[in-house]
Design a protein around this motif. Sequence first.
Motif, PDB file in Angstrom:
ATOM      1  N   GLY A   1      46.077  30.521  25.477  1.00 16.12           N
ATOM      2  CA  GLY A   1      45.202  31.618  25.866  1.00 16.12           C
ATOM      3  C   GLY A   1      44.757  31.487  27.313  1.00 16.12           C
ATOM      4  O   GLY A   1      44.712  30.397  27.867  1.00 16.12           O
ATOM      5  N   PHE A   2      44.427  32.623  27.923  1.00 19.48           N
ATOM      6  CA  PHE A   2      43.814  32.614  29.245  1.00 19.48           C
ATOM      7  C   PHE A   2      42.653  33.594  29.246  1.00 19.48           C
ATOM      8  O   PHE A   2      42.608  34.524  28.436  1.00 19.48           O
ATOM      9  N   TYR A   3      41.686  33.370  30.122  1.00 17.68           N
ATOM     10  CA  TYR A   3      40.463  34.169  30.096  1.00 17.68           C
ATOM     11  C   TYR A   3      39.971  34.424  31.514  1.00 17.68           C
ATOM     12  O   TYR A   3      40.543  33.923  32.504  1.00 17.68           O
ATOM     13  N   THR A   4      38.893  35.196  31.619  1.00 16.36           N
ATOM     14  CA  THR A   4      38.268  35.482  32.908  1.00 16.36           C
ATOM     15  C   THR A   4      36.951  34.717  33.002  1.00 16.36           C
ATOM     16  O   THR A   4      35.986  35.060  32.305  1.00 16.36           O
ATOM     17  N   PRO A   5      36.884  33.666  33.830  1.00 13.46           N
ATOM     18  CA  PRO A   5      35.629  32.918  33.978  1.00 13.46           C
ATOM     19  C   PRO A   5      34.569  33.749  34.702  1.00 13.46           C
ATOM     20  O   PRO A   5      34.886  34.636  35.498  1.00 13.46           O
TER      21      PRO A   5
ATOM     22  N   SER B   1      30.822  29.134  43.836  1.00 11.46           N
ATOM     23  CA  SER B   1      30.791  27.861  43.120  1.00 11.46           C
ATOM     24  C   SER B   1      32.166  27.213  43.180  1.00 11.46           C
ATOM     25  O   SER B   1      33.187  27.855  42.887  1.00 11.46           O
ATOM     26  N   ALA B   2      32.216  25.935  43.566  1.00 14.83           N
ATOM     27  CA  ALA B   2      33.489  25.230  43.680  1.00 14.83           C
ATOM     28  C   ALA B   2      34.211  25.150  42.340  1.00 14.83           C
ATOM     29  O   ALA B   2      35.437  25.307  42.261  1.00 14.83           O
ATOM     30  N   ASP B   3      33.441  24.919  41.271  1.00 14.16           N
ATOM     31  CA  ASP B   3      34.055  24.847  39.935  1.00 14.16           C
ATOM     32  C   ASP B   3      34.591  26.213  39.505  1.00 14.16           C
ATOM     33  O   ASP B   3      35.632  26.304  38.837  1.00 14.16           O
ATOM     34  N   PHE B   4      33.865  27.262  39.873  1.00 13.09           N
ATOM     35  CA  PHE B   4      34.316  28.619  39.563  1.00 13.09           C
ATOM     36  C   PHE B   4      35.638  28.911  40.266  1.00 13.09           C
ATOM     37  O   PHE B   4      36.572  29.453  39.652  1.00 13.09           O
ATOM     38  N   LEU B   5      35.745  28.548  41.531  1.00 16.11           N
ATOM     39  CA  LEU B   5      36.985  28.776  42.276  1.00 16.11           C
ATOM     40  C   LEU B   5      38.152  28.017  41.651  1.00 16.11           C
ATOM     41  O   LEU B   5      39.278  28.524  41.577  1.00 16.11           O
ATOM     42  N   LYS B   6      37.873  26.810  41.181  1.00 15.70           N
ATOM     43  CA  LYS B   6      38.911  26.015  40.527  1.00 15.70           C
ATOM     44  C   LYS B   6      39.410  26.729  39.271  1.00 15.70           C
ATOM     45  O   LYS B   6      40.620  26.773  39.002  1.00 15.70           O
TER      46      LYS B   6
ATOM     47  N   GLY C   1      38.355  35.949  38.123  1.00 16.11           N
ATOM     48  CA  GLY C   1      37.025  35.556  37.667  1.00 16.11           C
ATOM     49  C   GLY C   1      35.989  36.574  38.120  1.00 16.11           C
ATOM     50  O   GLY C   1      36.179  37.263  39.136  1.00 16.11           O
ATOM     51  N   ARG C   2      34.916  36.689  37.355  1.00 14.35           N
ATOM     52  CA  ARG C   2      33.841  37.629  37.713  1.00 14.35           C
ATOM     53  C   ARG C   2      32.795  36.906  38.553  1.00 14.35           C
ATOM     54  O   ARG C   2      32.225  35.902  38.113  1.00 14.35           O
ATOM     55  N   THR C   3      32.556  37.391  39.746  1.00 18.69           N
ATOM     56  CA  THR C   3      31.622  36.751  40.671  1.00 18.69           C
ATOM     57  C   THR C   3      30.180  37.092  40.321  1.00 18.69           C
ATOM     58  O   THR C   3      29.908  38.000  39.524  1.00 18.69           O
ATOM     59  N   ARG C   4      29.248  36.386  40.947  1.00 16.95           N
ATOM     60  CA  ARG C   4      27.820  36.654  40.742  1.00 16.95           C
ATOM     61  C   ARG C   4      27.418  38.022  41.297  1.00 16.95           C
ATOM     62  O   ARG C   4      26.335  38.534  40.995  1.00 16.95           O
TER      63      ARG C   4
END
Length: 207
Positions: A53-57, A81-86, A94-97
Amino acid sequence: MFAISENVDKSTLSEDAFSLIRLFQLLLLSLVILLSSCTQSKLGCDDRWKITGFYTPIESDFSNPNKSTIKLKSGTRQAFSADFLKAVRIEGWGRTRFGWYLGYYSKQWHRSNKPLNAKGNPLVIGVVAVDNRVVSKGTQLSIPGLKSSFGIDQFIADDVGSGIKSRHVDVYTGEGNAAREMTYKITGQQKVCLVGAESKAPVVDLT
């Protein structure tokens, strides 16, 4: 064998021969198309497909305060966020703040109002990534073992991934931590059936 009369017009014979050759070419082309269309149907249903599976963080789900600055394709620089970019590098989007979506592909960072698949269409539940050498884009797949998780067992091959090879289906599970947990839940070996040609993916809201 039939004998050819000496009275037969040679130009007519030439046209007939040309027509026969043309007919043979058309029949041969039809056979090639038929064999090509049967390539996937021969796969039918098989229990040996790998499912992941894959998702959108979502950036707000990452608590690590460390940030990294990136340059978007537009030229804008922004810190995330560095972890978010990873996670975005792995998952694709990914959905940003800020509410918009950050994507990473072709070695560049992209901005969009929605997470996108390989066709440039919004990612929705019902979309899967496949190896297009095995399954053509737009093919409908049935994965009976996933009905209990998604409420559907019909999926559309609308995406691809560099790590998706051979009999491997990567299923989009949605956004956020719940979707991330779902990727772990569905990972394993499942029965997959190649059903038919391109059709619209069913949209299911799991939020």
